[in-house]
Design a protein around this motif. Structure first.
Motif, PDB file in Angstrom:
ATOM      1  N   LEU A 142      -2.215   0.600   0.622  1.00 15.85           N
ATOM      2  CA  LEU A 142      -2.576  -0.197   1.803  1.00 15.85           C
ATOM      3  C   LEU A 142      -2.233  -1.678   1.637  1.00 15.85           C
ATOM      4  O   LEU A 142      -2.390  -2.453   2.571  1.00 15.85           O
ATOM      5  CB  LEU A 142      -4.064   0.008   2.145  1.00 15.85           C
ATOM      6  CG  LEU A 142      -4.345   1.383   2.768  1.00 15.85           C
ATOM      7  CD1 LEU A 142      -5.838   1.659   2.870  1.00 15.85           C
ATOM      8  CD2 LEU A 142      -3.682   1.495   4.148  1.00 15.85           C
ATOM      9  N   LYS A 143      -1.752  -2.042   0.468  1.00 14.56           N
ATOM     10  CA  LYS A 143      -1.183  -3.396   0.314  1.00 14.56           C
ATOM     11  C   LYS A 143       0.201  -3.459   0.977  1.00 14.56           C
ATOM     12  O   LYS A 143       0.714  -4.530   1.256  1.00 14.56           O
ATOM     13  CB  LYS A 143      -1.061  -3.757  -1.166  1.00 14.56           C
ATOM     14  CG  LYS A 143      -2.414  -3.917  -1.852  1.00 14.56           C
ATOM     15  CD  LYS A 143      -2.237  -4.452  -3.269  1.00 14.56           C
ATOM     16  CE  LYS A 143      -3.562  -4.764  -3.916  1.00 14.56           C
ATOM     17  NZ  LYS A 143      -4.265  -3.590  -4.412  1.00 14.56           N
ATOM     18  N   TYR A 144       0.799  -2.288   1.202  1.00 12.90           N
ATOM     19  CA  TYR A 144       2.155  -2.241   1.773  1.00 12.90           C
ATOM     20  C   TYR A 144       2.195  -1.663   3.186  1.00 12.90           C
ATOM     21  O   TYR A 144       3.184  -1.841   3.891  1.00 12.90           O
ATOM     22  CB  TYR A 144       3.071  -1.387   0.877  1.00 12.90           C
ATOM     23  CG  TYR A 144       3.161  -1.902  -0.534  1.00 12.90           C
ATOM     24  CD1 TYR A 144       4.007  -2.962  -0.842  1.00 12.90           C
ATOM     25  CD2 TYR A 144       2.364  -1.363  -1.547  1.00 12.90           C
ATOM     26  CE1 TYR A 144       4.073  -3.460  -2.126  1.00 12.90           C
ATOM     27  CE2 TYR A 144       2.427  -1.855  -2.841  1.00 12.90           C
ATOM     28  CZ  TYR A 144       3.284  -2.898  -3.127  1.00 12.90           C
ATOM     29  OH  TYR A 144       3.335  -3.397  -4.396  1.00 12.90           O
ATOM     30  N   PHE A 145       1.144  -0.922   3.557  1.00 11.57           N
ATOM     31  CA  PHE A 145       1.168  -0.232   4.850  1.00 11.57           C
ATOM     32  C   PHE A 145      -0.098  -0.519   5.656  1.00 11.57           C
ATOM     33  O   PHE A 145      -1.188  -0.659   5.082  1.00 11.57           O
ATOM     34  CB  PHE A 145       1.283   1.288   4.645  1.00 11.57           C
ATOM     35  CG  PHE A 145       2.475   1.696   3.843  1.00 11.57           C
ATOM     36  CD1 PHE A 145       3.753   1.643   4.399  1.00 11.57           C
ATOM     37  CD2 PHE A 145       2.338   2.119   2.530  1.00 11.57           C
ATOM     38  CE1 PHE A 145       4.863   2.010   3.653  1.00 11.57           C
ATOM     39  CE2 PHE A 145       3.447   2.489   1.775  1.00 11.57           C
ATOM     40  CZ  PHE A 145       4.717   2.435   2.340  1.00 11.57           C
ATOM     41  N   LYS A 146       0.068  -0.512   6.980  1.00 10.24           N
ATOM     42  CA  LYS A 146      -1.106  -0.686   7.853  1.00 10.24           C
ATOM     43  C   LYS A 146      -2.023   0.529   7.755  1.00 10.24           C
ATOM     44  O   LYS A 146      -3.239   0.398   7.743  1.00 10.24           O
ATOM     45  CB  LYS A 146      -0.628  -0.880   9.303  1.00 10.24           C
ATOM     46  CG  LYS A 146      -1.772  -1.074  10.281  1.00 10.24           C
ATOM     47  CD  LYS A 146      -1.275  -1.186  11.716  1.00 10.24           C
ATOM     48  CE  LYS A 146      -2.463  -1.366  12.660  1.00 10.24           C
ATOM     49  NZ  LYS A 146      -2.063  -1.223  14.074  1.00 10.24           N
ATOM     50  N   HIS A 147      -1.429   1.707   7.757  1.00  8.40           N
ATOM     51  CA  HIS A 147      -2.200   2.948   7.623  1.00  8.40           C
ATOM     52  C   HIS A 147      -1.519   3.884   6.633  1.00  8.40           C
ATOM     53  O   HIS A 147      -0.277   3.909   6.546  1.00  8.40           O
ATOM     54  CB  HIS A 147      -2.293   3.708   8.952  1.00  8.40           C
ATOM     55  CG  HIS A 147      -3.055   2.979  10.008  1.00  8.40           C
ATOM     56  ND1 HIS A 147      -4.378   2.624   9.878  1.00  8.40           N
ATOM     57  CD2 HIS A 147      -2.686   2.545  11.234  1.00  8.40           C
ATOM     58  CE1 HIS A 147      -4.779   2.006  10.952  1.00  8.40           C
ATOM     59  NE2 HIS A 147      -3.774   1.935  11.807  1.00  8.40           N
ATOM     60  N   VAL A 148      -2.327   4.660   5.914  1.00 10.41           N
ATOM     61  CA  VAL A 148      -1.789   5.802   5.183  1.00 10.41           C
ATOM     62  C   VAL A 148      -2.420   7.053   5.795  1.00 10.41           C
ATOM     63  O   VAL A 148      -3.617   7.090   6.062  1.00 10.41           O
ATOM     64  CB  VAL A 148      -2.063   5.723   3.658  1.00 10.41           C
ATOM     65  CG1 VAL A 148      -1.271   4.584   3.057  1.00 10.41           C
ATOM     66  CG2 VAL A 148      -3.533   5.589   3.345  1.00 10.41           C
ATOM     67  N   ARG A 149      -1.568   8.054   6.061  1.00 10.39           N
ATOM     68  CA  ARG A 149      -2.045   9.280   6.722  1.00 10.39           C
ATOM     69  C   ARG A 149      -2.190  10.411   5.718  1.00 10.39           C
ATOM     70  O   ARG A 149      -1.246  10.764   5.010  1.00 10.39           O
ATOM     71  CB  ARG A 149      -1.076   9.685   7.846  1.00 10.39           C
ATOM     72  CG  ARG A 149      -1.689  10.634   8.885  1.00 10.39           C
ATOM     73  CD  ARG A 149      -0.702  11.678   9.337  1.00 10.39           C
ATOM     74  NE  ARG A 149      -0.465  12.608   8.259  1.00 10.39           N
ATOM     75  CZ  ARG A 149       0.664  13.295   8.098  1.00 10.39           C
ATOM     76  NH1 ARG A 149       1.656  13.161   8.943  1.00 10.39           N
ATOM     77  NH2 ARG A 149       0.798  14.138   7.077  1.00 10.39           N
TER      78      ARG A 149
END
Ligand SMILES: [Zn+2]
Length: 246
Positions: A142-149
């Motif tokens: 989540l340091k790189y992405f808005k959401h992880v699915r």
């Protein structure tokens, strides 16, 4: 199977002016995993027919032929999200156990983000290959992405309408989706009931698939099933959201 319109009328009464705006907050987020660009592209007109925007989580992006990149550009220009599913579709848990979290980021995540960004697809969201995750991996990603699915699975006792994680409101970074491929065993009737529940709760339901095709296969979703989901979602007035929109 009774039409959704009849079910809605029996619950909410006949449609009247002002009714639909009350339903607007409810939504549906459909995503597709892996590298089935040709099959996804075949659905272009179907998505347009329903005004549906979806998310494609792509793995092995750097190995795609140029014609697939062109198709992804067209899908993106149609409003769909092109997102990230790992450079080599590694199982995060297994790789980290055998190496390290830093090694996972260096081998699987950062080069994949870079490969996509260099071709004009900087990814905003990520989906876990095999659904394998842990809170400390979420935090790192989540340091790189808005959401992880991640994924949520039904079983003989817990069916789709009881799977609380897939109904989201004010999503945090980690979100869960339920599968609609053949292997997940969620019937069209159960999916329809889940969409009606979504509308009533004014939440967003997350569903995911892999390969839309009429060929048999565990990780395949028959196109007529997908079309029925789009039809039901439209009848329920669910707003189509990409994962990045959650
Ligand atoms: Zn996958």
């Amino acid at each position: 199977m009774p039409a959704i319109k009849n079910i809605l009328e029996s619950v909410f009464g006949r449609p009247r002016a002002g009714m639909f705006p009350r339903c607007r907050p409810a939504g549906i987020s459909i995503s597709f995993d892996d590298s089935y660009v040709d099959e996804w592209y075949c659905l272009k007109d179907l998505f347009a027919e329903y005004g549906a925007t979806v998310t494609f989580f792509v793995s092995n992006f750097d190995l795609l032929p140029e014609k697939s990149i062109e198709k992804l550009k067209i899908l993106r220009d149609d409003g769909h999200e092109i997102a990230f599913h790992g450079l080599r579709h590694l199982s995060a848990g297994k790789f980290i156990r055998e190496n390290s979290l830093a090694g996972y980021l260096e081998a699987e995540i950062l080069p994949g983000i870079d490969a996509m960004a260099r071709r004009g697809f900087p990814p905003a969201t990520f989906s876990y290959p095999y659904g394998v995750r842990a809170p400390y991996i979420d935090d790192a990603l989540l340091k790189y992405f808005k959401h992880v699915r991640a994924v949520a699975c039904t079983n003989s006792k817990k069916r789709l309408s009881g799977l609380k994680q897939i109904y989201c409101k004010n999503a945090g970074g980690l979100v869960f989706a339920a599968g609609i491929d053949n292997i997940y065993g969620n019937s069209l009737e159960e999916i329809r009931d889940a969409l009606i529940k979504t509308m009533g709760k004014k939440k967003t339901i997350l569903l995911y698939a892999h390969r839309p095709t009429s060929e048999p296969g565990d990780y395949c979703t028959p196109v007529p099933r997908l079309q029925a989901v789009l039809e039901y979602a439209s009848e329920c007035g669910l707003k189509f959201l990409r994962v990045r929109d959650l």
